[in-house]
Enzyme design. Structure first.
Site, PDB file in Angstrom:
ATOM      1  N   ASP A 202      40.284 -28.066  32.469  1.00 50.84           N
ATOM      2  CA  ASP A 202      40.251 -28.403  31.281  1.00 50.84           C
ATOM      3  C   ASP A 202      41.748 -29.388  31.283  1.00 50.84           C
ATOM      4  O   ASP A 202      41.228 -30.308  29.993  1.00 50.84           O
ATOM      5  CB  ASP A 202      40.754 -27.254  29.982  1.00 50.84           C
ATOM      6  CG  ASP A 202      39.275 -26.662  29.653  1.00 50.84           C
ATOM      7  OD1 ASP A 202      38.293 -27.325  29.408  1.00 50.84           O
ATOM      8  OD2 ASP A 202      39.371 -25.232  29.874  1.00 50.84           O
TER       9      ASP A 202
ATOM     10  N   GLN B  41      37.192 -19.682  27.431  1.00 46.14           N
ATOM     11  CA  GLN B  41      36.463 -20.322  26.392  1.00 46.14           C
ATOM     12  C   GLN B  41      37.834 -19.928  24.932  1.00 46.14           C
ATOM     13  O   GLN B  41      38.735 -18.992  24.874  1.00 46.14           O
ATOM     14  CB  GLN B  41      35.850 -19.817  26.194  1.00 46.14           C
ATOM     15  CG  GLN B  41      34.614 -20.849  25.220  1.00 46.14           C
ATOM     16  CD  GLN B  41      33.931 -22.065  24.971  1.00 46.14           C
ATOM     17  OE1 GLN B  41      34.428 -22.512  26.980  1.00 46.14           O
ATOM     18  NE2 GLN B  41      34.486 -22.736  24.205  1.00 46.14           N
TER      19      GLN B  41
ATOM     20  N   LYS C 193      27.606 -23.954  30.343  1.00 49.91           N
ATOM     21  CA  LYS C 193      28.677 -24.616  31.435  1.00 49.91           C
ATOM     22  C   LYS C 193      28.096 -23.757  32.772  1.00 49.91           C
ATOM     23  O   LYS C 193      27.873 -24.636  33.991  1.00 49.91           O
ATOM     24  CB  LYS C 193      30.017 -24.185  31.142  1.00 49.91           C
ATOM     25  CG  LYS C 193      30.974 -24.747  29.490  1.00 49.91           C
ATOM     26  CD  LYS C 193      32.251 -23.816  29.420  1.00 49.91           C
ATOM     27  CE  LYS C 193      32.483 -24.914  28.459  1.00 49.91           C
ATOM     28  NZ  LYS C 193      33.556 -25.111  27.718  1.00 49.91           N
TER      29      LYS C 193
HETATM   30  N1  GUN Z   1      35.979 -25.281  22.982  1.00 46.99           N
HETATM   31  C1  GUN Z   1      35.964 -26.172  22.668  1.00 46.99           C
HETATM   32  N2  GUN Z   1      35.382 -26.816  23.446  1.00 46.99           N
HETATM   33  C2  GUN Z   1      36.412 -26.349  24.816  1.00 46.99           C
HETATM   34  C3  GUN Z   1      36.879 -27.014  26.087  1.00 46.99           C
HETATM   35  O1  GUN Z   1      36.507 -28.260  25.834  1.00 46.99           O
HETATM   36  N3  GUN Z   1      37.329 -25.853  26.531  1.00 46.99           N
HETATM   37  C4  GUN Z   1      37.405 -24.904  26.355  1.00 46.99           C
HETATM   38  N4  GUN Z   1      38.179 -24.033  26.836  1.00 46.99           N
HETATM   39  N5  GUN Z   1      37.457 -24.331  24.850  1.00 46.99           N
HETATM   40  C5  GUN Z   1      36.542 -25.390  23.941  1.00 46.99           C
END
Ligand code: GUN
Length: 281
Positions: free
Chosen positions: A120, A97, A53
């Site tokens: 998100d 996350q 990211k």
């Molecule tokens: N953990 C696995 N996929 C995601 C996601 O798309 N966003 C976040 N914040 N955590 C994750």
């Protein structure tokens, strides 16, 4: 004859477009677009996701603020950080996350992210707006899948779509997006009876179950579009999706590979959401 939907190529093209938009935003507004990424603990998969990211932010010109917290960080400390980012003008998006370590109350922490910075798209406000067909920040993976349909001019109106998996992150928003695009949607999950029959009636199948090669060729109608959201390891430790790709592909009009399908689109849509939240603030 099937056609592969190349997520990697589409993601690259979209990132170039987002980079141009971000540059224009900076030029017009004289300030950066900022994304805060919070990682608590050392979950190896989460570390890889967070690294990717941050790399994507660099690629499109978004300024990233990474907060890597110890696995024992108390609830109050994480809450305090999210509260401070919520009112920080440099920050346009906040991402916590998941999964968080077990001692933390994830719902409480996520509820502190203002919906305008919820890149998100997990918040009740954004999910509710999606449900009502109002402008909102849409969860990245299902939004990326919609871009894949669009890129191939796959029409959804009047189609029968089956979504397998009812998570808040993928299955539910995916079903809503398809419904809003005039598809007739069946949302299946682990308690669904007659999954095979339901899949055989589908023009579009989106698999988000988290079980390696679970969707087999006998479940797929000739000419169907198959989207594989899964990311698993097979019996030899090789990366694979929820779809038995080698056998299913011959029946499809379109299919996504794993890796190189939906995966690269998810982070691209995160960049897009961060840009959107900056333009809306
Ligand atoms: N953990 C696995 N996929 C995601 C996601 O798309 N966003 C976040 N914040 N955590 C994750």
């Amino acid at each position: 004859m099937y056609k592969l939907i190349d997520g990697k190529k589409l993601a690259q093209a979209m990132r170039a477009d987002i980079a141009a938009k971000v540059a224009a935003y900076k030029e017009e507004n004289g300030r950066e677009i900022g994304l805060a990424v919070i990682l608590v603990g050392e979950d190896p998969a989460s570390q890889v996701y967070v690294r990717n990211k941050i790399k994507a932010c660099d690629e499109v010109g978004i300024k990233s603020y990474a907060y890597r917290l110890d696995k024992d960080t108390p609830q109050a400390r994480v809450e305090e950080l999210v509260r401070s980012l919520a009112v920080d003008n440099k920050i346009n998006g906040i991402l916590v996350q998941l999964p968080l370590p077990a001692h933390l109350d994830a719902d409480k922490i996520l509820s502190l992210i203002p919906f305008s910075k919820d890149v998100d798209g997990f918040s009740a406000e954004n999910m509710g707006k999606l449900c009502m067909g109002e402008p909102c920040l849409v969860a990245c993976t299902p939004n990326g899948v919609m871009k894949m349909f669009e890129s191939e001019n796959i029409s959804l109106s009047r189609k029968n779509a089956v979504v397998i998996g009812r998570s808040n992150i993928v299955g539910k928003p995916m079903a809503m997006l398809l419904t809003n695009a005039n598809a007739t949607v069946t949302l299946c999950h682990s308690k669904t009876r007659d999954l095979k029959e339901k899949c055989l009636g589908a023009d579009i199948v989106v698999a988000a179950i988290g079980r390696a090669k679970y969707i087999t060729a006998d479940m797929i109608k000739e000419g169907a579009v198959v989207i594989d959201v899964g990311m698993n390891r097979d019996e030899n430790g090789k990366l694979c999706g929820d779809v038995d790709f080698e056998n299913v592909k011959e029946k499809c009009s379109y299919i996504t590979p794993v890796p190189g399908g939906v995966g690269p689109m998810t982070i691209t849509m995160l960049m897009y959401n961060t840009y959107l939240s900056a333009t809306r603030s």
